[in-house]
Design an enzyme around this catalytic site. Structure first.
Site, PDB file in Angstrom:
ATOM      1  N   ASP A 143      34.559  29.419  52.726  1.00 24.27           N
ATOM      2  CA  ASP A 143      34.372  30.421  52.538  1.00 24.27           C
ATOM      3  C   ASP A 143      32.882  30.679  52.024  1.00 24.27           C
ATOM      4  OD1 ASP A 143      34.860  33.366  51.997  1.00 24.27           O
ATOM      5  OD2 ASP A 143      35.023  32.700  49.973  1.00 24.27           O
ATOM      6  N   ASP A 192      31.191  33.577  49.760  1.00 27.09           N
ATOM      7  CA  ASP A 192      31.078  34.049  48.175  1.00 27.09           C
ATOM      8  C   ASP A 192      32.185  33.436  47.497  1.00 27.09           C
ATOM      9  OD1 ASP A 192      29.145  36.811  48.221  1.00 27.09           O
ATOM     10  OD2 ASP A 192      29.853  36.271  50.335  1.00 27.09           O
ATOM     11  N   ASP A 196      38.618  30.858  48.058  1.00 28.59           N
ATOM     12  CA  ASP A 196      38.868  31.339  46.735  1.00 28.59           C
ATOM     13  C   ASP A 196      39.544  32.718  46.800  1.00 28.59           C
ATOM     14  OD1 ASP A 196      36.661  32.968  47.529  1.00 28.59           O
ATOM     15  OD2 ASP A 196      36.116  33.518  45.508  1.00 28.59           O
TER      16      ASP A 196
END
Length: 221
Positions: A7, A9, A166
C-alpha cells in the site's frame, strides 16, 4: 516468492505531514482553528473524503462537501511531497529487494493523478515493477482486482507475492487474492481500529522488521 506489494500512504510513504498542512490550511481559510496533527494522521488512510468530514463535519452529499473536497485536493496537489518521506527502513528494504532480484510494486487506492507525481519525487528509490491505482481497475481495494493486475504486470502468481498495508481493506484484499499479508502497526491506524484483529499473517511495528520477516518466512533458499 517473487514479489512484494505495498500500500502507499501509511505503509511505503509517510504522506500524513502534507495532509496535515493542507487540511489545516483549508480550515484556516474557513476561519477555523488547526486540528491536532495526530487526529489528522490517523484519518489519512481513509482518504480525502474522510479528511473533509473530519475537518468540517460534512459528509458526502451535504451542501458544500464537494467544493471543500476539490479545494483540499487542489491544495494537496500543490504541496505534494513537500514533507512526505519514506518510512524509516523502507529505502533500505527496497534496495535489499533489488539486490535479491525480488520485484516490488504499489497497489493503492490513491488516484493516479496524485500517485504518479508523488512517486516521481522519490525517483532515487529503486523503480517499482508495477503501480496500480483505482483508475486502472473496476473495483478498488478491498476487492483483489488491483492486486491481480499488479501480479500480472510483474509476471508472478498471487501466491508468489506478499501484500503489506496499514488498513483492514489492505489485508482483506491480500487475503482475497490468496497471498500472505503483513499489517503495519506503524501506519495510519484509526483509534477505533485494532490491527491485531484484521487476520493478517503478520503484524509489524516498524518497516525495519519487514526484510527479516520476509527472509525468514518467504525467501529462504
Amino acid at each position: 516468492m517473487k514479489a512484494v506489494l505495498f500500500d502507499l500512504d501509511g505503509t511505503l510513504l509517510d504522506t500524513a505531514p502534507d495532509f496535515i498542512v493542507v487540511l489545516n490550511q483549508l480550515r484556516q481559510q474557513e476561519q477555523l482553528s488547526a486540528l491536532p496533527d495526530e487526529i489528522i494522521r490517523s484519518t489519512v488512510s481513509n482518504g480525502s473524503r474522510a479528511l473533509v468530514t473530519l475537518g468540517f463535519g460534512k459528509k458526502a452529499g451535504d451542501p458544500g462537501f464537494n467544493s471543500l473536497l476539490q479545494r483540499l485536493l487542489d491544495l494537496y496537489l500543490a504541496h505534494l511531497a513537500e514533507k512526505t518521506i519514506p518510512f524509516p527502513g523502507i529505502e533500505a528494504l527496497l534496495n535489499t529487494l533489488l539486490a535479491n532480484n525480488i520485484s516490488w510494486g504499489i497497489v493503492t487506492n490513491k488516484p493516479e493523478a496524485f500517485t504518479v507525481p508523488l512517486m516521481q519525487a522519490f525517483n532515487y528509490l529503486p523503480p517499482p515493477a508495477a503501480v496500480i491505482c483505482p483508475d486502472h481497475v473496476n473495483q478498488p481495494k478491498p476487492d483483489p482486482e488491483a492486486i491481480f493486475l499488479a501480479c500480472t504486470k510483474i509476471g508472478c502468481d498471487p501466491s508468489e507475492a506478499v501484500y503489506i498495508g496499514d488498513h483492514k481493506r489492505d489485508i482483506v484484499a491480500g487475503q482475497r487474492a490468496g497471498m500472505p499479508t503483513i499489517a503495519c502497526n506503524y501506519g495510519y491506524i484509526d483509534v477505533t481500529e485494532n490491527p491485531a484483529s484484521w487476520g493478517a499473517d503478520h503484524l509489524i511495528q516498524s518497516a525495519a522488521e519487514i526484510w527479516p520477516l520476509l527472509r525468514e518466512q518467504y525467501f529462504k533458499p
